[in-house]
Structure formats: C-alpha cells, structure tokens
Motif scaffolding. Structure first.
Motif, PDB file in Angstrom:
ATOM      1  N   THR A   1       0.822  -1.197   0.000  1.00 12.49           N
ATOM      2  CA  THR A   1       0.000   0.000   0.000  1.00 12.49           C
ATOM      3  C   THR A   1       0.856   1.246   0.000  1.00 12.49           C
ATOM      4  N   SER A   2       0.360   2.271  -0.669  1.00 18.22           N
ATOM      5  CA  SER A   2       0.977   3.586  -0.599  1.00 18.22           C
ATOM      6  C   SER A   2       0.249   4.436   0.436  1.00 18.22           C
ATOM      7  N   GLY A   3      -0.673   3.796   1.168  1.00 21.45           N
ATOM      8  CA  GLY A   3      -1.440   4.471   2.203  1.00 21.45           C
ATOM      9  C   GLY A   3      -1.136   3.930   3.579  1.00 21.45           C
ATOM     10  N   THR A   4      -2.152   3.825   4.407  1.00 19.14           N
ATOM     11  CA  THR A   4      -1.995   3.375   5.790  1.00 19.14           C
ATOM     12  C   THR A   4      -1.857   1.857   5.861  1.00 19.14           C
ATOM     13  N   TYR A   5      -0.788   1.381   6.505  1.00 20.58           N
ATOM     14  CA  TYR A   5      -0.491  -0.054   6.479  1.00 20.58           C
ATOM     15  C   TYR A   5      -1.578  -0.896   7.144  1.00 20.58           C
ATOM     16  N   SER A   6      -2.246  -0.342   8.147  1.00 19.20           N
ATOM     17  CA  SER A   6      -3.216  -1.132   8.910  1.00 19.20           C
ATOM     18  C   SER A   6      -4.634  -1.061   8.339  1.00 19.20           C
TER      19      SER A   6
ATOM     20  N   ALA B   1      -6.720  -0.039   1.937  1.00 16.66           N
ATOM     21  CA  ALA B   1      -5.734   0.842   1.315  1.00 16.66           C
ATOM     22  C   ALA B   1      -4.773   0.104   0.386  1.00 16.66           C
ATOM     23  N   TYR B   2      -4.870  -1.224   0.349  1.00 12.07           N
ATOM     24  CA  TYR B   2      -3.888  -1.988  -0.420  1.00 12.07           C
ATOM     25  C   TYR B   2      -4.236  -1.964  -1.900  1.00 12.07           C
ATOM     26  N   ASN B   3      -3.259  -1.591  -2.716  1.00  9.67           N
ATOM     27  CA  ASN B   3      -3.524  -1.421  -4.135  1.00  9.67           C
ATOM     28  C   ASN B   3      -2.559  -2.180  -5.046  1.00  9.67           C
ATOM     29  N   TYR B   4      -1.637  -2.933  -4.461  1.00  8.99           N
ATOM     30  CA  TYR B   4      -0.753  -3.775  -5.262  1.00  8.99           C
ATOM     31  C   TYR B   4      -0.805  -5.176  -4.675  1.00  8.99           C
ATOM     32  N   TRP B   5      -0.922  -6.179  -5.555  1.00  4.95           N
ATOM     33  CA  TRP B   5      -1.161  -7.552  -5.095  1.00  4.95           C
ATOM     34  C   TRP B   5      -0.261  -8.548  -5.798  1.00  4.95           C
TER      35      TRP B   5
END
Length: 122
Positions: A99-104, A108-112
């Motif tokens: 994620t390029s955002g908040t880890y928790s 927010a996760y955008n790469y898989w």
C-alpha cells in the motif's frame, strides 16, 4: 508499477510451520506498508498481518497473534510471514500486498501478488 512475488506455501500438518516470502520490485519508493491477506473458499478476504515499510509498527489479526510473525528485510525488498502452530482453519490462499497508504487499513492496499496456497491438514 509495484510487482510482488510470493513463495513458500504448501501442505503442512496441524501444529507445523511455514514461512512465506514476498519479494517486492519496481517503484518501491511508493510503498508505505506491506501486508499478508488470506482468503478461504466461501469466505471474505482478511488482513492477517501488516507492517510499515519504514518504522516498526505492526498489525496482527487477533486469531493469529502469538502464532504468526511478520518481518521485513528492506535491503532485500522482502517481507516474510512466519507461521507457527498452524491450524486447519488457517487453510487459505495467502496474498502479499503493498500500500501507498496506511499499512493497517485493509482497504488501502492497491498492489497484489498472485497468491500462494497454504493447506493445513488435521
């Protein structure tokens, strides 16, 4: 585009251990957090563990606390999930994500990554 490649899944007996690895490549400067998700058949995907890319903050799903450990090696651009005392209910397809955002924040996760199967037999 960030690329993630997982490895380390497999079949293990209950009580056993496995270590998952995730190598991150390309545009790693975008990453603020890394996470491991899992999804079992018929169930929703859930965030199992997450770690800040820099800094020490870590999140664990309540059901894996004390059994799973997430860690990272920034020099190798690799994130690990050490799983111990595995239970049949841990059986799922495990995905590495960035994620390029908040880890928790699971949203927010955008790469898989492509996923790796973990099967725990009773």
């Amino acid at each position: 585009q960030v690329q993630l490649v997982e490895s380390g899944g497999g079949l293990v007996q209950a009580g056993g251990s496995l270590r998952l690895s995730c190598v991150v490549s390309r545009r790693t400067f975008r990453i603020r957090g890394m996470g491991w998700f899992r999804q079992a058949p018929g169930k929703e995907r859930e965030l199992v563990a997450a770690i800040q890319w820099s800094g020490g903050s870590i999140y664990y799903l309540a059901s894996v606390k004390g059994r799973f450990t997430i860690s990272r090696d920034n020099a190798k651009n690799t994130v690990y999930l050490q799983m111990s005392s595995l239970k049949p209910e841990d059986t799922a397809n495990y995905y590495c994500a960035a994620t390029s955002g908040t880890y928790s924040d699971s949203r927010a996760y955008n790469y898989w990554g492509q996923g790796t199967q973990v099967t725990v037999s009773s």
